[in-house]
Design an enzyme around this catalytic site. Sequence first.
Site, PDB file in Angstrom:
ATOM      1  N   TYR A   5       4.246   2.895  13.941  1.00 38.09           N
ATOM      2  CA  TYR A   5       2.843   3.052  13.556  1.00 38.09           C
ATOM      3  C   TYR A   5       2.052   1.866  14.125  1.00 38.09           C
ATOM      4  O   TYR A   5       2.384   0.706  13.895  1.00 38.09           O
ATOM      5  CB  TYR A   5       2.767   3.080  12.035  1.00 38.09           C
ATOM      6  CG  TYR A   5       1.469   3.581  11.419  1.00 38.09           C
ATOM      7  CD1 TYR A   5       0.278   3.646  12.134  1.00 38.09           C
ATOM      8  CD2 TYR A   5       1.441   3.981  10.088  1.00 38.09           C
ATOM      9  CE1 TYR A   5      -0.888   4.101  11.549  1.00 38.09           C
ATOM     10  CE2 TYR A   5       0.280   4.436   9.492  1.00 38.09           C
ATOM     11  CZ  TYR A   5      -0.879   4.494  10.224  1.00 38.09           C
ATOM     12  OH  TYR A   5      -2.049   4.937   9.631  1.00 38.09           O
ATOM     13  N   CYS A   6       1.000   2.145  14.879  1.00 29.25           N
ATOM     14  CA  CYS A   6       0.071   1.133  15.389  1.00 29.25           C
ATOM     15  C   CYS A   6       0.839   0.070  16.201  1.00 29.25           C
ATOM     16  O   CYS A   6       1.531   0.395  17.154  1.00 29.25           O
ATOM     17  CB  CYS A   6      -0.717   0.536  14.234  1.00 29.25           C
ATOM     18  SG  CYS A   6      -2.094  -0.519  14.748  1.00 29.25           S
TER      19      CYS A   6
END
Length: 572
Positions: A305-306
């Site tokens: 994530y990210c």
Amino acid sequence: MTDQPPPPNLADLQHWTWVIGRAQQMMLEQGLAMLDARPKDEAAGGDGGAAKTGDFWSESLSMWQQFLAASAPSAPAPEPGGGRIDKRFTAPAWHQNPLFAWIRQSYQLLADHLLRSVDTLEGVDDTKRAQLRFAMRGFVDAISPTNFPFTNPEVIERTLQTRGENLLKGLQHMLADIGRGQMTHTPPDAFELGRNLATTPGKVIHRTPLFELIHYAPTTSEVLAIPLVIFPPWINRFYILDLTPEKSFIRWCLDQGISVFMVSWKSADASMKDVVWADYISAQVEAVDVIRDLLAVPSVHTIGYCVAGTTLAATLALLAARGEAAKVASATFFTAQVDFRSAGDLKTFISDEQLQLLASLSPEGYLDGRYMAATFNLLRGRDLIWNYVTNNYLLGNDYVPFDLLHWNGDTTNLPVGWHHSYLTDLYRDNLLVSPGALTIDGTPLDLGKVDTPCFVQAGREDHIAPAESVWEITRHFRGPIEFVLAGSGHIAGVVNPPSAGKYQYWTNTAPVASFTEFVSGATETKGSWWPHWLAWLRRQGGATVPADGARVPGAGALPALEDAPGSYVRAR
């Protein structure tokens, strides 16, 4: 005892606001006089800037004349730049009261001209123009009349109704925020880890100085043979994917028959001053190997994530270079970037001056998470700063419990070495997409050698990792890639459980060469994209095994160290 003068009534306050408006009229008239006094060749010489100045003054005077005629419009107006209705001005007084309608229109006219002026500047490169546009948008949001007590009719009305109690309560809110060095968005005591957040049952089964590995308890009798490990961003706490039970991505995955592991990163302290990006890549490899050994499986599914997704891309390149790509059966990327050419507003924070400032804020080797929180709030200043100034400081409203905003304010510290290299090597110099430009333990990274099956999710309204930038990952990996564009942004676009029935997502099975082509030929599906991802994951390996033995947290070779959500997520 001397009698206290009566509090001002609405008519008094409107009178003084009118006085301020009269002063502005005088300045407008002076501006017109100055415009008329310009040399004739300048006035007629095609000077676009001068023409826009003339438009501004003439439109302003026209609005003032409209105000004197008490003919304010009755319908809400769009925000500067056109498009959606401006939610700041939905109260009836902004449209029905001639004075406040004029204040609103004056502001929106000024804002529109200021924002457009940046786009008409000559001799400015794209990078500097983007920085100026970001700064101007922040300035325009800050000077909105909704942010000041005597130009906001709602605040005036509330002040008269409560005899100023709203301002005292708002001052209390503001002083509390100053004391904690961070703006409040939700009641601090409304949520508690393990009580109504991060409640999915599991055990911490592995701990290092950098992360804890959580193994969650299965909820089905059979599970996919290939387990899933999730790498959340260490800029935030992992429980964004384990909010309240009805929003928990982890709990949903368990209910679909997936063995789930989660990495919980340690918030940086002085002991982590030498931690760099290579350490996070090594930590991802370690987590993969620990799970493979625990469950005696050849490979795992992964989610990044990210920033952890950017790191996962580097991890895949490292494993490919070492001949160990088979350790990862699939990789899913939530709003992650690898090519930072079009990385959005965050690129405005990587000037030499900004980097020097960050270094001065990190004397102990780590950056206080509140600085990062302030940066992300600035990216959505109208929603995450000025909305709370108006509602909680001026109107004196109580904070509304909201799990996502509680998580947003639960900051983590960052190792300064990692943070500096991330901004320079990736955001500024874009080295990850240049084969061999970055090395890990002497091994050059080349994304073009990654052939792991990938699922890439982007948010249509993402202000942190723009969808166009996330798309670029499809140009650098050579393996099969499924790209999905989700409705909403960086958080709500990811955390969208099917039961909520919100938003939509877009897919396109045709071969496309650009994000624009993807969008133009995409098919929209209402609701959450999670089931679409689950179907894709099962296509990468659908075999199942009984959910017993080592599949139960703490029942295998690694004993439980403590209950989920663990200790690192609670560390300040």
